[in-house]
Write a protein that holds these residues in place. Structure first.
Motif, PDB file in Angstrom:
ATOM      1  N   PHE A   1       0.820  -1.210   0.000  1.00 41.98           N
ATOM      2  CA  PHE A   1       0.000   0.000   0.000  1.00 41.98           C
ATOM      3  C   PHE A   1       0.855   1.262   0.000  1.00 41.98           C
ATOM      4  O   PHE A   1       0.588   2.204  -0.741  1.00 41.98           O
ATOM      5  N   LYS A   2       1.872   1.280   0.824  1.00 38.70           N
ATOM      6  CA  LYS A   2       2.684   2.484   1.009  1.00 38.70           C
ATOM      7  C   LYS A   2       3.433   2.856  -0.275  1.00 38.70           C
ATOM      8  O   LYS A   2       4.207   2.091  -0.803  1.00 38.70           O
ATOM      9  N   GLY A   3       3.140   4.047  -0.770  1.00 38.85           N
ATOM     10  CA  GLY A   3       3.735   4.525  -2.007  1.00 38.85           C
ATOM     11  C   GLY A   3       2.943   4.140  -3.243  1.00 38.85           C
ATOM     12  O   GLY A   3       3.208   4.648  -4.328  1.00 38.85           O
ATOM     13  N   ASN A   4       1.991   3.233  -3.099  1.00 34.49           N
ATOM     14  CA  ASN A   4       1.154   2.787  -4.217  1.00 34.49           C
ATOM     15  C   ASN A   4      -0.313   2.856  -3.835  1.00 34.49           C
ATOM     16  O   ASN A   4      -1.088   1.966  -4.185  1.00 34.49           O
ATOM     17  N   GLU A   5      -0.694   3.900  -3.116  1.00 34.77           N
ATOM     18  CA  GLU A   5      -2.045   3.994  -2.578  1.00 34.77           C
ATOM     19  C   GLU A   5      -3.114   3.987  -3.661  1.00 34.77           C
ATOM     20  O   GLU A   5      -4.078   3.228  -3.587  1.00 34.77           O
ATOM     21  N   VAL A   6      -2.958   4.850  -4.657  1.00 37.43           N
ATOM     22  CA  VAL A   6      -3.983   4.951  -5.707  1.00 37.43           C
ATOM     23  C   VAL A   6      -4.085   3.658  -6.513  1.00 37.43           C
ATOM     24  O   VAL A   6      -5.187   3.134  -6.694  1.00 37.43           O
ATOM     25  N   PRO A   7      -2.966   3.077  -6.991  1.00 37.92           N
ATOM     26  CA  PRO A   7      -3.102   1.805  -7.717  1.00 37.92           C
ATOM     27  C   PRO A   7      -3.713   0.690  -6.869  1.00 37.92           C
ATOM     28  O   PRO A   7      -4.494  -0.114  -7.376  1.00 37.92           O
ATOM     29  N   TYR A   8      -3.385   0.668  -5.582  1.00 39.28           N
ATOM     30  CA  TYR A   8      -3.948  -0.376  -4.727  1.00 39.28           C
ATOM     31  C   TYR A   8      -5.464  -0.217  -4.589  1.00 39.28           C
ATOM     32  O   TYR A   8      -6.212  -1.166  -4.744  1.00 39.28           O
ATOM     33  N   VAL A   9      -5.896   1.001  -4.297  1.00 36.14           N
ATOM     34  CA  VAL A   9      -7.327   1.249  -4.106  1.00 36.14           C
ATOM     35  C   VAL A   9      -8.084   1.024  -5.410  1.00 36.14           C
ATOM     36  O   VAL A   9      -9.154   0.407  -5.413  1.00 36.14           O
ATOM     37  N   VAL A  10      -7.545   1.492  -6.513  1.00 33.06           N
ATOM     38  CA  VAL A  10      -8.199   1.276  -7.807  1.00 33.06           C
ATOM     39  C   VAL A  10      -8.243  -0.214  -8.126  1.00 33.06           C
ATOM     40  O   VAL A  10      -9.231  -0.719  -8.658  1.00 33.06           O
ATOM     41  N   GLY A  11      -7.193  -0.941  -7.754  1.00 32.92           N
ATOM     42  CA  GLY A  11      -7.150  -2.379  -7.977  1.00 32.92           C
ATOM     43  C   GLY A  11      -8.237  -3.135  -7.232  1.00 32.92           C
ATOM     44  O   GLY A  11      -8.623  -4.231  -7.636  1.00 32.92           O
ATOM     45  N   LEU A  12      -8.743  -2.563  -6.154  1.00 29.42           N
ATOM     46  CA  LEU A  12      -9.846  -3.197  -5.428  1.00 29.42           C
ATOM     47  C   LEU A  12     -11.090  -3.323  -6.307  1.00 29.42           C
ATOM     48  O   LEU A  12     -11.890  -4.228  -6.132  1.00 29.42           O
ATOM     49  N   GLY A  13     -11.234  -2.404  -7.237  1.00 32.92           N
ATOM     50  CA  GLY A  13     -12.420  -2.396  -8.086  1.00 32.92           C
ATOM     51  C   GLY A  13     -12.385  -3.394  -9.219  1.00 32.92           C
ATOM     52  O   GLY A  13     -13.404  -3.677  -9.824  1.00 32.92           O
ATOM     53  N   GLY A  14     -11.217  -3.931  -9.528  1.00 37.39           N
ATOM     54  CA  GLY A  14     -11.108  -4.876 -10.624  1.00 37.39           C
ATOM     55  C   GLY A  14     -10.852  -4.181 -11.945  1.00 37.39           C
ATOM     56  O   GLY A  14     -11.021  -2.968 -12.071  1.00 37.39           O
ATOM     57  N   GLU A  15     -10.471  -4.939 -12.931  1.00 38.93           N
ATOM     58  CA  GLU A  15     -10.097  -4.383 -14.233  1.00 38.93           C
ATOM     59  C   GLU A  15     -11.264  -3.747 -14.982  1.00 38.93           C
ATOM     60  O   GLU A  15     -11.089  -2.788 -15.708  1.00 38.93           O
ATOM     61  N   ALA A  16     -12.464  -4.269 -14.802  1.00 37.01           N
ATOM     62  CA  ALA A  16     -13.624  -3.745 -15.533  1.00 37.01           C
ATOM     63  C   ALA A  16     -13.907  -2.289 -15.186  1.00 37.01           C
ATOM     64  O   ALA A  16     -14.401  -1.538 -16.024  1.00 37.01           O
ATOM     65  N   LEU A  17     -13.605  -1.894 -13.979  1.00 31.13           N
ATOM     66  CA  LEU A  17     -13.893  -0.527 -13.544  1.00 31.13           C
ATOM     67  C   LEU A  17     -12.638   0.335 -13.420  1.00 31.13           C
ATOM     68  O   LEU A  17     -12.671   1.383 -12.785  1.00 31.13           O
ATOM     69  N   LEU A  18     -11.551  -0.080 -14.025  1.00 34.70           N
ATOM     70  CA  LEU A  18     -10.280   0.615 -13.875  1.00 34.70           C
ATOM     71  C   LEU A  18     -10.365   2.098 -14.261  1.00 34.70           C
ATOM     72  O   LEU A  18     -10.000   2.970 -13.482  1.00 34.70           O
ATOM     73  N   ILE A  19     -10.852   2.403 -15.434  1.00 32.10           N
ATOM     74  CA  ILE A  19     -10.902   3.790 -15.910  1.00 32.10           C
ATOM     75  C   ILE A  19     -11.862   4.641 -15.066  1.00 32.10           C
ATOM     76  O   ILE A  19     -11.471   5.729 -14.609  1.00 32.10           O
ATOM     77  N   PRO A  20     -13.109   4.203 -14.804  1.00 37.08           N
ATOM     78  CA  PRO A  20     -13.983   5.023 -13.955  1.00 37.08           C
ATOM     79  C   PRO A  20     -13.415   5.259 -12.550  1.00 37.08           C
ATOM     80  O   PRO A  20     -13.540   6.348 -12.011  1.00 37.08           O
ATOM     81  N   LEU A  21     -12.764   4.245 -11.992  1.00 33.05           N
ATOM     82  CA  LEU A  21     -12.194   4.413 -10.659  1.00 33.05           C
ATOM     83  C   LEU A  21     -11.032   5.384 -10.672  1.00 33.05           C
ATOM     84  O   LEU A  21     -10.897   6.223  -9.776  1.00 33.05           O
ATOM     85  N   LEU A  22     -10.176   5.293 -11.665  1.00 34.48           N
ATOM     86  CA  LEU A  22      -9.076   6.243 -11.773  1.00 34.48           C
ATOM     87  C   LEU A  22      -9.592   7.671 -11.929  1.00 34.48           C
ATOM     88  O   LEU A  22      -9.069   8.600 -11.320  1.00 34.48           O
ATOM     89  N   LEU A  23     -10.634   7.842 -12.729  1.00 35.23           N
ATOM     90  CA  LEU A  23     -11.196   9.185 -12.937  1.00 35.23           C
ATOM     91  C   LEU A  23     -11.826   9.727 -11.663  1.00 35.23           C
ATOM     92  O   LEU A  23     -11.830  10.925 -11.418  1.00 35.23           O
ATOM     93  N   ALA A  24     -12.365   8.842 -10.831  1.00 36.44           N
ATOM     94  CA  ALA A  24     -13.004   9.284  -9.588  1.00 36.44           C
ATOM     95  C   ALA A  24     -11.995   9.519  -8.472  1.00 36.44           C
ATOM     96  O   ALA A  24     -12.179  10.405  -7.645  1.00 36.44           O
ATOM     97  N   ILE A  25     -10.907   8.759  -8.449  1.00 33.82           N
ATOM     98  CA  ILE A  25      -9.959   8.827  -7.329  1.00 33.82           C
ATOM     99  C   ILE A  25      -8.775   9.742  -7.608  1.00 33.82           C
ATOM    100  O   ILE A  25      -8.338  10.476  -6.732  1.00 33.82           O
ATOM    101  N   ALA A  26      -8.236   9.717  -8.803  1.00 29.37           N
ATOM    102  CA  ALA A  26      -7.006  10.438  -9.109  1.00 29.37           C
ATOM    103  C   ALA A  26      -7.062  11.933  -8.786  1.00 29.37           C
ATOM    104  O   ALA A  26      -6.095  12.461  -8.228  1.00 29.37           O
ATOM    105  N   PRO A  27      -8.131  12.661  -9.090  1.00 26.10           N
ATOM    106  CA  PRO A  27      -8.130  14.090  -8.757  1.00 26.10           C
ATOM    107  C   PRO A  27      -7.966  14.364  -7.267  1.00 26.10           C
ATOM    108  O   PRO A  27      -7.283  15.294  -6.870  1.00 26.10           O
ATOM    109  N   SER A  28      -8.551  13.532  -6.409  1.00 27.38           N
ATOM    110  CA  SER A  28      -8.432  13.765  -4.977  1.00 27.38           C
ATOM    111  C   SER A  28      -7.069  13.345  -4.452  1.00 27.38           C
ATOM    112  O   SER A  28      -6.619  13.835  -3.427  1.00 27.38           O
TER     113      SER A  28
END
Length: 127
Positions: free
Chosen positions: A97-124
């Protein structure tokens, strides 16, 4: 949109990991607890100017107490949820998790939701 994504990610975190093992053997770290407590308090205190600025646009019949409690409740719920989610994700993932917070959290959603999750999480994550 963000609430739906956050509910989904919380559901995935809770249902795809053994949180019982993490919660069964808690380790108390006093300095880390005090740091988290001070971050939480500063989060709440820094929201004060927004309340003051926004409340001047409310009808004059709106009670100050009502404005305070609705704002405080919302920030408390949001901060508690987000910080608890992060603490649980870190507890489960550890060094992944440490240093890879966004990829880890986005990875929780699975590959099907990768782009929507990145768009929702990355700005914050950049703020």
């Amino acid at each position: 949109m963000s609430v739906v994504v956050f509910v989904y990610l919380t559901f995935r975190l809770v249902t795809t990991h053994d949180l019982g093992a993490v919660l069964a053997a808690p380790e108390f770290d006093g300095p880390a607890f005090l740091l988290a407590l001070s971050l939480t308090a500063s989060w709440q205190l820094t929201f004060g100017p927004y309340v003051a600025d926004t409340s001047r646009y409310l009808p004059t019949s709106t009670w100050v107490r009502t404005t305070f409690w609705w704002t405080y409740g919302g920030t408390t719920l949001g901060a508690t949820w987000a910080m608890s989610f992060g603490a649980l994700a870190y507890s489960v993932a550890g060094s992944a998790f440490k240093g890879n917070e966004v990829p880890y959290v986005v990875g929780l959603g699975g590959e099907a939701l990768l782009i929507p999750l990145l768009l929702a999480i990355a700005p914050s994550a950049s703020s």
